[in-house]
Design a protein around this motif. Sequence first.
Motif, PDB file in Angstrom:
ATOM      1  N   SER A  56      -4.782 -28.241 -15.845  1.00  0.00           N
ATOM      2  CA  SER A  56      -6.253 -28.349 -14.706  1.00  0.00           C
ATOM      3  C   SER A  56      -7.295 -27.655 -14.756  1.00  0.00           C
ATOM      4  N   GLY A  57      -7.685 -28.597 -14.229  1.00  0.00           N
ATOM      5  CA  GLY A  57      -9.879 -27.965 -14.160  1.00  0.00           C
ATOM      6  C   GLY A  57     -10.362 -28.970 -15.619  1.00  0.00           C
ATOM      7  N   ASP A  58     -11.835 -28.445 -16.023  1.00  0.00           N
ATOM      8  CA  ASP A  58     -12.082 -29.174 -16.730  1.00  0.00           C
ATOM      9  C   ASP A  58     -11.662 -29.602 -17.875  1.00  0.00           C
ATOM     10  N   CYS A  59     -11.891 -31.467 -18.028  1.00  0.00           N
ATOM     11  CA  CYS A  59     -10.738 -32.328 -19.388  1.00  0.00           C
ATOM     12  C   CYS A  59     -11.693 -33.077 -19.918  1.00  0.00           C
ATOM     13  N   ASN A  60     -11.815 -33.007 -21.408  1.00  0.00           N
ATOM     14  CA  ASN A  60     -13.037 -33.387 -22.187  1.00  0.00           C
ATOM     15  C   ASN A  60     -12.607 -35.133 -22.272  1.00  0.00           C
ATOM     16  N   ILE A  61     -10.955 -35.247 -22.337  1.00  0.00           N
ATOM     17  CA  ILE A  61     -10.779 -36.427 -23.030  1.00  0.00           C
ATOM     18  C   ILE A  61      -9.092 -36.716 -21.991  1.00  0.00           C
ATOM     19  N   LEU A  62      -9.010 -37.815 -21.188  1.00  0.00           N
ATOM     20  CA  LEU A  62      -7.296 -38.257 -21.724  1.00  0.00           C
ATOM     21  C   LEU A  62      -6.771 -38.864 -23.043  1.00  0.00           C
ATOM     22  N   SER A  63      -5.580 -38.916 -23.222  1.00  0.00           N
ATOM     23  CA  SER A  63      -4.922 -39.764 -24.626  1.00  0.00           C
ATOM     24  C   SER A  63      -3.484 -39.927 -24.688  1.00  0.00           C
ATOM     25  N   PHE A  64      -3.078 -40.930 -25.313  1.00  0.00           N
ATOM     26  CA  PHE A  64      -1.814 -41.346 -25.620  1.00  0.00           C
ATOM     27  C   PHE A  64      -1.048 -40.997 -27.092  1.00  0.00           C
ATOM     28  N   THR A  65      -0.064 -40.167 -27.121  1.00  0.00           N
ATOM     29  CA  THR A  65       0.542 -40.513 -28.287  1.00  0.00           C
ATOM     30  C   THR A  65       1.293 -41.753 -28.500  1.00  0.00           C
ATOM     31  N   GLN A  97       3.346 -40.513 -24.977  1.00  0.00           N
ATOM     32  CA  GLN A  97       2.816 -38.486 -23.924  1.00  0.00           C
ATOM     33  C   GLN A  97       1.730 -38.485 -23.956  1.00  0.00           C
ATOM     34  N   LEU A  98       1.354 -39.042 -22.741  1.00  0.00           N
ATOM     35  CA  LEU A  98       0.381 -38.463 -22.304  1.00  0.00           C
ATOM     36  C   LEU A  98      -0.337 -36.320 -22.637  1.00  0.00           C
ATOM     37  N   ILE A  99      -1.579 -37.345 -22.915  1.00  0.00           N
ATOM     38  CA  ILE A  99      -2.848 -35.931 -24.013  1.00  0.00           C
ATOM     39  C   ILE A  99      -3.291 -35.077 -22.960  1.00  0.00           C
ATOM     40  N   VAL A 100      -3.433 -34.519 -22.485  1.00  0.00           N
ATOM     41  CA  VAL A 100      -4.765 -34.095 -21.891  1.00  0.00           C
ATOM     42  C   VAL A 100      -5.208 -32.772 -22.430  1.00  0.00           C
ATOM     43  N   VAL A 101      -6.462 -32.870 -22.737  1.00  0.00           N
ATOM     44  CA  VAL A 101      -7.360 -31.842 -23.876  1.00  0.00           C
ATOM     45  C   VAL A 101      -8.140 -32.162 -22.909  1.00  0.00           C
ATOM     46  N   ARG A 102      -7.842 -29.841 -22.482  1.00  0.00           N
ATOM     47  CA  ARG A 102      -8.671 -29.163 -21.849  1.00  0.00           C
ATOM     48  C   ARG A 102     -10.221 -28.722 -22.498  1.00  0.00           C
ATOM     49  N   ASN A 103     -11.473 -28.281 -21.745  1.00  0.00           N
ATOM     50  CA  ASN A 103     -12.268 -27.671 -22.781  1.00  0.00           C
ATOM     51  C   ASN A 103     -12.501 -25.944 -22.300  1.00  0.00           C
ATOM     52  N   GLY A 161      -7.462 -19.715 -29.443  1.00  0.00           N
ATOM     53  CA  GLY A 161      -6.274 -18.877 -28.750  1.00  0.00           C
ATOM     54  C   GLY A 161      -5.540 -19.144 -27.430  1.00  0.00           C
ATOM     55  N   GLN A 162      -6.345 -19.859 -26.367  1.00  0.00           N
ATOM     56  CA  GLN A 162      -6.562 -20.930 -25.005  1.00  0.00           C
ATOM     57  C   GLN A 162      -5.133 -22.017 -25.809  1.00  0.00           C
ATOM     58  N   LYS A 163      -4.814 -23.052 -24.820  1.00  0.00           N
ATOM     59  CA  LYS A 163      -3.962 -23.600 -24.627  1.00  0.00           C
ATOM     60  C   LYS A 163      -5.000 -25.051 -24.480  1.00  0.00           C
ATOM     61  N   GLY A 164      -5.056 -25.790 -25.156  1.00  0.00           N
ATOM     62  CA  GLY A 164      -6.234 -26.736 -24.705  1.00  0.00           C
ATOM     63  C   GLY A 164      -5.975 -28.165 -25.226  1.00  0.00           C
ATOM     64  N   LEU A 165      -4.446 -28.641 -25.447  1.00  0.00           N
ATOM     65  CA  LEU A 165      -4.472 -29.882 -25.553  1.00  0.00           C
ATOM     66  C   LEU A 165      -2.259 -29.844 -24.974  1.00  0.00           C
ATOM     67  N   PHE A 166      -2.258 -30.350 -24.095  1.00  0.00           N
ATOM     68  CA  PHE A 166      -0.967 -30.597 -23.093  1.00  0.00           C
ATOM     69  C   PHE A 166      -0.576 -32.054 -22.798  1.00  0.00           C
ATOM     70  N   PHE A 167       1.069 -31.987 -23.526  1.00  0.00           N
ATOM     71  CA  PHE A 167       1.396 -32.921 -23.326  1.00  0.00           C
ATOM     72  C   PHE A 167       2.754 -33.433 -22.522  1.00  0.00           C
ATOM     73  N   PHE A 168       2.276 -34.497 -21.903  1.00  0.00           N
ATOM     74  CA  PHE A 168       3.039 -34.983 -21.097  1.00  0.00           C
ATOM     75  C   PHE A 168       4.201 -36.127 -21.001  1.00  0.00           C
ATOM     76  N   SER A 169       5.639 -35.554 -20.714  1.00  0.00           N
ATOM     77  CA  SER A 169       6.193 -37.126 -20.767  1.00  0.00           C
ATOM     78  C   SER A 169       6.192 -38.672 -20.291  1.00  0.00           C
ATOM     79  N   PRO A 170       6.676 -39.496 -20.466  1.00  0.00           N
ATOM     80  CA  PRO A 170       6.405 -40.670 -19.384  1.00  0.00           C
ATOM     81  C   PRO A 170       7.554 -40.303 -19.116  1.00  0.00           C
ATOM     82  N   GLU A 171       8.960 -40.254 -18.841  1.00  0.00           N
ATOM     83  CA  GLU A 171       9.904 -40.360 -18.428  1.00  0.00           C
ATOM     84  C   GLU A 171       9.547 -39.621 -16.492  1.00  0.00           C
ATOM     85  N   SER A 172       8.748 -38.693 -16.870  1.00  0.00           N
ATOM     86  CA  SER A 172       8.266 -38.074 -15.602  1.00  0.00           C
ATOM     87  C   SER A 172       7.726 -38.216 -14.815  1.00  0.00           C
TER      88      SER A 172
END
Length: 460
Positions: A207-216, A220-226, A231-242
């Motif tokens: 959650s928070g400031d996001c630069n783009i949304l994308s897909f594999t 899978q939905l990719i959330v690209v955080r700013n 060392g901070q996580k910035g790419l988050f992958f979410f499953s289509p099944e959920s």
Amino acid sequence: MKMKTKNHVWHFLWGLLALVGFCFVSCKDDDEGGEQPFDPSKPVVISDFTPKEGGMGSRLVLYGDNFGNNPDRMKVTIGGQIAKVIGVNNNSLYCFVPPKAYDGDIEIALLDENGEEIAYGEAEERFSYIKRVMVTTLVGETYENNTKFDILDGPWGSCGGLEKMEWMVFDPNNKDMLYVCGGAKTHRVVNFAEETLGTIKFTGEASGDCNILSFTNDGQLIVVRNRTKDGQKGLFFFSPESNFTTQVKALDARGCRAAIPHPVNGEIYTSRYDKGWIGRYNPKDGSYKMDEIQLPYGSLDIYLVIHPTGNYMYIILRNKHVIYRADYDWNKETFKTPYLACGKYQTEGCVDGVGNAVRLKQPQQGCFVKNEKYIGREDEYDFYFVDKQNHCVRVMDPYGRVTMYAGRPNGNADKGFNDGDLRKEARFNYPASIVWDEKRGCLLVGDSDNHRIRKIALEE
């Protein structure tokens, strides 16, 4: 008597002469105390018109008899649509072709002071209406002179406006679902099947400031955080099944503006602002090299768009007003050293042309669209991209030539909101995103400061 023309050039010349003649006669009649009024004892006759074909906004001159002299007491329809009458002098009439005049029937009705029809005439020949590619509004509404809007979920037409539209992407498994990245604002989902606008939210680190949304490639939905630190996580992958509620992976990504899959091999290409790097993540073995390509500069807003064949990608440096190209090495399964496609580094402006003669001002998202005139050639696609601070859409052909496509009517740089002809009427206000809707055959533009998604397509 009908006046026939042999080609489009004569159509144009005759229309020009008719218009000049119309203006001359109007001035002469004014000097002599007024034009000939409508005679209720005579029929209204349309004997001819010019040009014989055209699209919305075309200037049309009708010839005949007993049109009268009062444009306010006249109703002209073309293809059942009301045309705007500019002037009339009893034997000729000047008007503009209205939109959607598909049937082409030309009719004149003379009206009394109460708006009731007292006389009628129609042309024997039909006007041939040519459909044009137009800018219209797909979804989004504002009020109080385009200064305010509501954020609502619901059907198109009662869902308010969109806050920001920094990037747009279709779900590869469902081309009726368009995901709109709102940056630090609300992320929206456009459902074409149900014609609704919804909201999507992410929890935790995603959650928070996001630069783009994308897909594999596998959906899978990719959330690209700013993220601004190492060392901070910035790419988050979410499953289509959920339904994109379950996170399945997260990667470090400082200053990332991209997470674009190669359409054939599936590796994900990312970017890093402070270093000027383009990274390569391989989902097959989990390897991630953040500096796969190192640009010779830092502090870069790097956005990426890969050609549908995977043969090359465009590297858009938004804050440096330039676009580079990198060709794909199929043996090494990565991209080669980038080279200039268009623009001049750190030099803004709005100039068409080729290579470093082009001037841009904050280009952002782009998309490839197949062009039938290139069929059979090595590259069959044009590249459309938003030129954000020039308030327009530009297009680059396969040979690198950049031209203005939509917006900035008649060369005017002013931002604004207006639908209509691509170059004569349409206006944008900081368009930030663009996507090709393959299923419906149209371009969609995220017109951020107009809080609307605009549609560019042939008239329906």
